[in-house]
Design an enzyme around this catalytic site. Structure first.
Site, PDB file in Angstrom:
ATOM      1  N   CYS A 181       0.867  -1.174   0.000  1.00 34.96           N
ATOM      2  CA  CYS A 181       0.000   0.000   0.000  1.00 34.96           C
ATOM      3  C   CYS A 181       0.907   1.229   0.000  1.00 34.96           C
ATOM      4  O   CYS A 181       1.717   1.408   0.917  1.00 34.96           O
ATOM      5  CB  CYS A 181      -0.913  -0.010   1.223  1.00 34.96           C
ATOM      6  SG  CYS A 181      -2.080   1.362   1.287  1.00 34.96           S
ATOM      7  N   CYS A 188      -2.570  15.301   2.335  1.00 36.92           N
ATOM      8  CA  CYS A 188      -3.684  15.193   1.393  1.00 36.92           C
ATOM      9  C   CYS A 188      -4.574  16.425   1.528  1.00 36.92           C
ATOM     10  O   CYS A 188      -4.797  16.920   2.636  1.00 36.92           O
ATOM     11  CB  CYS A 188      -4.502  13.932   1.673  1.00 36.92           C
ATOM     12  SG  CYS A 188      -5.839  13.649   0.482  1.00 36.92           S
ATOM     13  N   CYS A 195     -10.217  10.357   8.071  1.00 34.06           N
ATOM     14  CA  CYS A 195      -8.899   9.886   7.629  1.00 34.06           C
ATOM     15  C   CYS A 195      -7.801  10.670   8.337  1.00 34.06           C
ATOM     16  O   CYS A 195      -7.829  11.901   8.366  1.00 34.06           O
ATOM     17  CB  CYS A 195      -8.779  10.051   6.111  1.00 34.06           C
ATOM     18  SG  CYS A 195      -7.130   9.688   5.464  1.00 34.06           S
ATOM     19  N   GLY A 238      -2.467  10.480   0.580  1.00 39.18           N
ATOM     20  CA  GLY A 238      -2.666  11.301  -0.601  1.00 39.18           C
ATOM     21  C   GLY A 238      -3.734  10.775  -1.539  1.00 39.18           C
ATOM     22  O   GLY A 238      -4.199   9.641  -1.426  1.00 39.18           O
ATOM     23  N   SER A 268      -6.834   4.122  -6.126  1.00 37.31           N
ATOM     24  CA  SER A 268      -7.999   4.543  -5.350  1.00 37.31           C
ATOM     25  C   SER A 268      -8.183   6.053  -5.471  1.00 37.31           C
ATOM     26  O   SER A 268      -7.205   6.806  -5.521  1.00 37.31           O
ATOM     27  CB  SER A 268      -7.819   4.151  -3.879  1.00 37.31           C
ATOM     28  OG  SER A 268      -8.891   4.639  -3.095  1.00 37.31           O
ATOM     29  N   LEU A 292     -16.314   5.641  -1.852  1.00 40.84           N
ATOM     30  CA  LEU A 292     -17.680   6.160  -1.902  1.00 40.84           C
ATOM     31  C   LEU A 292     -18.196   6.519  -0.509  1.00 40.84           C
ATOM     32  O   LEU A 292     -18.511   7.670  -0.226  1.00 40.84           O
ATOM     33  CB  LEU A 292     -18.582   5.122  -2.566  1.00 40.84           C
ATOM     34  CG  LEU A 292     -19.998   5.576  -2.934  1.00 40.84           C
ATOM     35  CD1 LEU A 292     -19.979   6.797  -3.837  1.00 40.84           C
ATOM     36  CD2 LEU A 292     -20.751   4.421  -3.595  1.00 40.84           C
ATOM     37  N   HIS A 293     -18.385   5.523   0.339  1.00 38.82           N
ATOM     38  CA  HIS A 293     -18.676   5.674   1.764  1.00 38.82           C
ATOM     39  C   HIS A 293     -20.072   6.204   2.102  1.00 38.82           C
ATOM     40  O   HIS A 293     -20.551   5.983   3.212  1.00 38.82           O
ATOM     41  CB  HIS A 293     -17.642   6.552   2.466  1.00 38.82           C
ATOM     42  CG  HIS A 293     -16.228   6.151   2.214  1.00 38.82           C
ATOM     43  ND1 HIS A 293     -15.760   4.883   2.452  1.00 38.82           N
ATOM     44  CD2 HIS A 293     -15.175   6.847   1.689  1.00 38.82           C
ATOM     45  CE1 HIS A 293     -14.482   4.810   2.116  1.00 38.82           C
ATOM     46  NE2 HIS A 293     -14.110   5.987   1.636  1.00 38.82           N
TER      47      HIS A 293
END
Length: 611
Positions: A181, A188, A195, A238, A268, A292-293
């Protein structure tokens, strides 16, 4: 700046370190480090110059793999062997009058056998090894800290040449997959409230070499262990599609040079619509995952502010439908399950209807359910197993959608995006607070209690003065102290405001305790004589009712953070008022004022989470 770049390039070329053949563009990756004084002066690092025949990439040579600071002394430019393509390495060695086949030996040692030290390349002549140590290095990312989870997940924080920090994670699976990952930005700008990286704000884009090196390191090390890196997910720090050119460039190299299949690489995104359209036209068949969430614009904008910026769900889902039509690939919809927020069967139905309404075929959509990794700046928690199973059942049985609940990996080592960096940064800030830039003099002042201030560690490099009775000690007053002469501070202490009933009850309890133990003025008629004795029956004495703590730790942390942010913004307003009256602010005060927008956004997020 351009003069600095050209001077550095001429210096290296004068040593015969680079060449171009037949007019073909040759890209040479270099490692560069700045002295402490250079960083302190605020000068910027040398950027990648993609438009020049030789691109110089400024990064810093790592000292070792431990949690120690990078070497501050200035060093010459060095070639980064970990990111240098084989053809360029052959060109470089030829300019050194070294046979071409040595490049293949070096490349094999690093990428097939996992060499991390030039001295391990014993098949090379000692003279060449010495030359390589003087002019090259294996990797430019300085390993600041590494954590290994009980499930085998490895989480790393790398420090870059300019002091920025990024994270990489290696996740092993029982079926033999090894997935990396990777981060694409330092920080970001998307501002997702749940997050850890989004709570930090944006610092800068990573270069394609910095992105590629994260993958190359894991690939090289796994080769040395007899394994191979099978998958890459661009789900670290990011927003990958906000750094489109560098991300795509790094992906091509992962595919061509490391042999990782394009369909084993997942990008992503929160939904950068223009670049999703651009990605659909690329000739690389990478996988796309959409964070999406939420299934409504109102809810999604509250969690992911970028939703409104790129036209909302209708625009986003229409773009995803077109992406599927052009690429004929299945898209993954990521859904971070937050208990009590977006994990109910009704929410699952909203998600299913959203995909149906935009004509997204169920066989070309997959829902990836990820229990939330808790962060200090967000009060939400992961969904329970029962809610996850109900969510999956609705999607599969009512809408024919495939849905996979994912195991939270590395939960014991801050493996969530941005969590390890936040932990390292917090420790660095605490060390800096303990070692002020004031000539080693003690810092004094009255401070308000805050999160993380309970434990004070004496830094090793600060020696306390030997004080005896009558000694005179020098000290300085900290700029951040609480001024007891400030009317507003006094008003806050004499007429306090309470955030909730719990704080009020606790304050009343403490006041009652004080009143119960303080000596009150006595009535002379009730004062006993010396011959009389005074007895107190403890069993019949009035008892003070105490308040019990019922809030969760995350809620308490969020409230403390809100209080701290309010005070910081109040201080910024005072500085702005001072500046408006003609007072010149110093560099530290200007830097604080510049954080107003960042702290305001964070305050809004914190207050939203406490509603």
């Amino acid at each position: 700046m351009r003069a600095v770049v050209m001077a550095a390039a001429l210096l290296f070329l004068s040593r015969g370190a680079a060449a171009a053949i037949g007019g073909r563009r040759t890209t040479v990756a270099f490692v560069h480090s700045f002295s402490t004084s250079t960083r302190a002066s605020g000068r910027q690092s040398i950027p990648a110059c993609a438009s020049t025949p030789t691109a110089i990439h400024s990064t810093q040579q790592p000292t070792d793999r431990t949690n120690t600071p990078a070497t501050p002394a200035a060093e010459p430019f060095k070639v980064n062997l970990l990111t240098l393509p084989l053809p360029e390495l052959e060109t470089l060695l030829k300019s050194w009058d070294v046979p071409k086949y040595r490049a293949k030996q070096i490349h094999t040692r690093i990428f097939a056998q996992g060499a991390t030290d030039i001295e391990q390349m014993t098949e090379l002549p000692q003279k060449l090894r010495t030359m390589l140590k003087e002019r090259a290095t294996i990797g430019s990312l300085h390993l600041e800290v590494e954590q290994i989870s009980q499930d085998g997940t490895r989480k790393r924080a790398y420090k870059l040449h300019d002091g920025q920090m990024i994270e990489s994670v290696l996740m092993p699976y029982e079926d033999g997959r090894r997935t990396a990952c990777i981060s694409s930005q330092a920080g970001c700008a998307m501002g997702c409230v749940f997050c850890a990286t989004g709570q930090m704000g944006f610092a800068r884009q990573l270069t394609s070499e910095e992105i590629y090196e994260q993958v190359a390191r894991f690939a090289s090390e796994l080769r040395g262990e007899g394994e191979r890196l099978s998958n890459v997910v661009m789900m670290g720090m990011g927003e990958p599609l906000a750094n489109y050119r560098n991300v795509v460039s790094a992906i091509r190299r992962m595919n061509e040079e490391l042999g990782i299949g394009a369909r084993k690489i997942t990008v992503s995104t929160v939904g950068i619509v223009p670049n999703i359209k651009k990605l659909a036209e690329e000739d690389i068949q990478v996988r796309l995952a959409l964070s999406l969430h939420c299934a409504t614009d109102e809810e999604r904008t509250a969690l992911l502010p970028a939703n409104r910026r790129y036209g909302g769900l209708d625009e986003l889902m229409s773009t995803i439908r077109e992406y599927i039509r052009v690429t004929r690939q299945r898209v993954t919809f990521e859904w971070a399950l937050i208990e009590g927020e977006n994990d109910s069967p009704d929410v699952a139905r909203s998600l299913g209807r959203l995909l149906q309404r935009h004509g997204i075929r169920s066989d070309l959509a997959h829902v990836n359910l990820i229990p939330l990794n808790p962060t200090g700046g967000y009060g939400g928690g992961p969904s329970g197993r029962a809610n996850v199973q109900k969510f999956v059942a609705v999607l599969e049985k009512e809408f024919g959608l495939s849905a996979t609940p994912r195991m939270r990996r590395g939960i014991d080592i801050d493996a969530g995006c941005g969590q390890l960096k936040a932990s390292v940064k917090k420790k660095e800030e605490e060390r800096q607070m303990l070692v002020p830039d004031n000539g080693g003099l003690p810092v004094v002042g009255v401070y308000e209690d805050g999160e993380g201030e309970d434990e004070v560690v004496q830094p090793k490099d600060v020696e306390l003065q030997d004080l005896a009775h009558g000694s005179v000690a020098e000290f300085v007053i900290d700029d951040a102290f609480v001024n007891l002469d400030d009317d507003e501070v006094v008003d806050e202490w004499t007429d306090p405001e309470f955030d909730d009933e719990f704080e009020l009850a606790e304050a009343e309890r403490l006041i009652s305790l004080v009143k119960g133990t303080a000596l009150q003025p006595a009535d002379p008629a009730e004062v006993p004589s010396e011959s009389e004795s005074i007895s107190v029956d403890l069993d019949t004495a009035p008892k003070v009712k105490t308040a019990s703590i019922t809030d969760e730790e995350a809620v308490r942390k969020a409230k403390r953070r809100r209080k701290k942010l309010l005070k910081q913004l109040k201080a910024i307003q005072k500085l702005k008022d001072m500046e408006a009256k003609g007072k010149q602010l110093n560099a530290e005060q200007i830097e604080k004022v510049a954080k107003e927008k960042e702290w305001t956004i964070e305050l809004e997020s914190v207050e939203h989470n406490l509603m």
